[in-house]
Design an enzyme around this catalytic site. Structure first.
Site, PDB file in Angstrom:
ATOM      1  N   GLU A 143     -43.795-103.842  30.161  1.00 56.41           N
ATOM      2  CA  GLU A 143     -43.937-102.475  29.709  1.00 56.41           C
ATOM      3  C   GLU A 143     -45.498-102.131  30.336  1.00 56.41           C
ATOM      4  OE1 GLU A 143     -45.925 -99.616  26.214  1.00 56.41           O
ATOM      5  OE2 GLU A 143     -46.350-101.622  26.428  1.00 56.41           O
ATOM      6  N   ASP A 192     -45.103-106.819  26.092  1.00 54.85           N
ATOM      7  CA  ASP A 192     -45.858-105.603  25.587  1.00 54.85           C
ATOM      8  C   ASP A 192     -47.328-105.332  26.255  1.00 54.85           C
ATOM      9  OD1 ASP A 192     -46.282-103.336  23.485  1.00 54.85           O
ATOM     10  OD2 ASP A 192     -47.847-104.623  22.849  1.00 54.85           O
TER      11      ASP A 192
HETATM   12  C1  GLC Z   1     -47.313-100.785  23.454  1.00 54.02           C
HETATM   13  C2  GLC Z   1     -46.261-100.449  22.316  1.00 54.02           C
HETATM   14  C3  GLC Z   1     -47.015 -99.398  21.310  1.00 54.02           C
HETATM   15  C4  GLC Z   1     -48.283-100.168  20.707  1.00 54.02           C
HETATM   16  C5  GLC Z   1     -49.098-100.898  21.704  1.00 54.02           C
HETATM   17  C6  GLC Z   1     -50.038-101.849  21.165  1.00 54.02           C
HETATM   18  O1  GLC Z   1     -47.749 -99.693  24.052  1.00 54.02           O
HETATM   19  O2  GLC Z   1     -45.272 -99.641  22.932  1.00 54.02           O
HETATM   20  O3  GLC Z   1     -46.142 -98.947  20.399  1.00 54.02           O
HETATM   21  O4  GLC Z   1     -49.036 -99.078  20.076  1.00 54.02           O
HETATM   22  O5  GLC Z   1     -48.341-101.439  22.733  1.00 54.02           O
HETATM   23  O6  GLC Z   1     -49.493-102.872  21.064  1.00 54.02           O
END
Ligand code: GLC
Length: 621
Positions: free
Chosen positions: A304, A262
């Protein structure tokens, strides 16, 4: 005895393969031999603890490293509580997921996280505990076993940029324990934070402005890039890196196949920078990749990286020194919706050309919708050449998708509207964005037919792209926006909950009734998924390129795998369009067959496509 010996050899052999580079990177960052030694010996302990069946899977996957790139790969992301209440519930509903042809399940964050201050589970209080209402680690292992029995892989999030303020370390830091304060970024006055604020943009300008939070108990400011209750971890501290790697290995050992890292671009901070995509982030991801290749080589890293394209691809690393196995195709996703609103596919074509030119080892995860908002990260320099300016264009997109533009069929809400910059992102489900919600509200059957055709076309397009497709749970049955989040004080402020509604099981009863939305949508998507699985032309190794359609509203994609050729065209206009496909492929191609209807098609003649329809034409043998 023999087997045990062999097992250990396996670890040593893998460790030696990576040892020099791992040590080099580690020492460059931390210059700490003892901690490196601890890392290696703890990796060995995790290897020892890894179950025999997972080790067997590792072995198979090492021999077949392309296992996750196969054309039968179809993912679905879902919230455990919305979908089935608990991990046990998910296990009970695997049949349904298989009926959607899904063989990779992304379970949205399910680790222990404080209610009401969890950012949808992305504020983890304990990396080794499942949120109580969702089940236990044993339930997770059971689910994983059942999934593996059925050849399904499991994906989970590893939120490594921050912990919840309720994490043990944060609690101890709040208590004033220096050892734990050093695991975060603490400042006793606002001087340094003020300097950071000059160069670091805001992730949630409306719902969580600023990048620091005052902690009265210790009279310090702590860095909180996301919500104030998500404290950024300090990866300059080797203890943080080691412990987070142990957490990662612990989770991998529960039977995870894909670990989604993430918010990875944010994990390294430096004063005077925007604290995004810094070179050290890549050192950390590379180390993580090596650590997983040594301990659990069957595990895939999904990064991500919600950034502009040139920032995304470096996270694949290089062919010799790979980082992530897979990345979200975020720009293509946002550009797709841009084409929906503008009925113009030129930018999308350009974006797909960029992706298609990348090495085949770079695997993208394609999606129409996910749990997050859609940020309008488009190629503005190109749009500018075509006369479109960033701020008014974003405004146009947001007005279109919120349904404020005359004739817009889309419904949804803005997200983090920044009144200073005029920027805003968008939230809504695929079905609502395609008009299923508005047609239902108006009880207009004709519009409903069109909206369903639109959703099918967009899915067909997603399945044609190179990479792995990921469905968003509910899209297969046309789940529309859920406005009830506004009645929940814990969710009210965060419009992403509009597309995080409870899964409407009742609607699945309609799947067999061809008169209903579900009866039209579900079987159509199912057919697409099956064709993708069966037809070699959808293989991961296929050549994929865009076609000249001589019509700015129609996107053309070609796929070739050996002798097999697919010509696919997608009409992003709501009106009928005519296209001419007089490309070399078509002229020498001979006769084609519509893969959906089985009818033959003559592509040398102009092709007529109804509004929001598509054609998958495969060359006849
Ligand atoms: C990522 C997740 C999102 C979250 C962020 C902070 O972008 O997809 O939903 O708010 O991380 O952890």
């Amino acid at each position: 005895m023999q087997k045990k010996k062999k097992n250990e050899d396996c670890f040593q052999e893998r460790l030696w393969r990576h040892h020099d580079e791992l040590r080099w990177l580690y020492m460059e960052l931390y210059n700490n031999n003892d901690m490196f030694g601890e890392l290696c010996s703890t990796m060995q302990s995790f290897y020892k603890e890894r179950s025999a069946s997972l080790k067997e899977l590792d072995g198979k996957r090492e021999k077949n490293p392309d296992w996750f790139r196969k054309n039968d790969m179809l993912g679905m992301m879902l919230y455990i509580d919305n979908f089935a209440g608990s991990l046990k519930g998910v296990k009970e509903h695997i049949d349904y997921l298989q009926s959607c042809n899904v063989n990779c399940i992304h379970l949205m964050p399910f680790l222990d996280s404080p209610k009401g201050r969890s950012d949808g589970g992305y504020a983890v209080a304990n990396f080794r505990k499942v949120r109580e209402d969702l089940g236990t680690m044993e339930d997770l292992q059971e689910l994983s076993k059942e999934c593996h029995r059925r050849d399904i892989s499991l994906c989970m999030d590893f939120v490594m940029n921050h912990t919840s303020e309720e994490h043990e370390w944060a609690k101890r830091a709040r208590n004033g324990e220096g050892e734990y304060m050093s695991r975060y970024f603490f400042f006793d006055n606002y001087d340094v934070p003020a300097q950071y604020e000059k160069t670091v943009p805001q992730v949630f300008p409306t719902t969580a402005p600023g990048n620091f939070t005052w902690i009265p108990e210790v009279e310090h400011h702590v860095m909180t890039t996301f919500y104030p209750y998500q404290w950024d971890l300090n990866y300059r501290n080797p203890r943080v890196f080691n412990e987070m790697m142990y957490n990662f290995l612990f989770l991998a050992n529960q039977g995870m196949d894909v670990i989604r890292i993430d918010a990875v671009p944010y994990i390294w901070k430096e004063l005077g920078t925007n604290c995004r995509n810094l070179p050290k982030v890549h050192s950390i991801v590379r180390m993580m990749r090596m650590i997983s290749e040594v301990v659990c080589p069957g595990v895939i890293l999904l990064g991500e990286v919600v950034m502009e394209p040139e920032k995304v691809t470096p996270y694949f690393g290089t062919v010799e020194k790979p980082e992530c196995h897979m990345l979200y195709n975020v720009t293509t996703m946002a550009t797709t919706w841009n084409s929906v609103a503008t009925r113009d596919v030129r930018l999308l074509k350009k974006q797909m050309d960029i992706v298609n030119r990348l090495p085949k080892e770079y695997t993208f995860l394609n999606y129409l919708r996910c749990h997050d908002d859609i940020g309008w990260g488009l190629d503005y320099p190109t749009l500018k050449e075509w006369g479109m300016k960033e701020v008014p264009h974003k405004k146009f997109l947001n007005e279109y998708f919120t349904g404020r533009t005359q004739g817009s069929i889309s419904r949804g809400e803005l997200y983090n509207e920044d009144l200073v910059t005029g920027d805003a992102r968008f939230c809504g489900t695929t079905a609502s964005m395609c008009g299923i919600e508005s047609a239902g509200f108006e009880q207009n059957p004709e519009k409903m037919e069109e909206a369903i055709a639109f959703a099918i076309m967009l899915h067909a397009y997603m399945l044609t792209q190179s990479g792995i497709p990921m469905l968003y749970s509910g899209d297969e049955i046309g789940q529309v926006n859920d406005y009830t989040y506004k009645e929940d004080s814990e969710k009210r402020e965060d419009s992403r909950y509009i597309h995080r509604g409870k899964f409407p099981w009742k609607l699945t009863e309609n799947i067999k009734d061809a008169k209903t939305v579900q009866g039209k949508l579900f079987p159509a998507l199912s057919k697409l998924a099956l064709l993708r699985k069966e037809e070699m032309v959808f293989a991961g190794e296929a050549n994929v390129w865009t076609l000249e359609t001589r019509n700015d509203s129609v996107l053309g994609i070609g796929r070739r795998m050996g002798e097999e050729l697919l010509i696919a065209v997608f009409n992003f206009h709501d009106r009928t369009q005519e296209i001419g496909l007089l490309t070399e492929e078509v002229l020498v191609g001979g006769k084609f067959q519509n893969l959906i209807t089985g009818e033959s098609v003559d592509l040398t003649k102009p092709v007529v496509l109804e509004g929001h329809s598509f054609l998958w034409a495969k060359r006849r043998k």
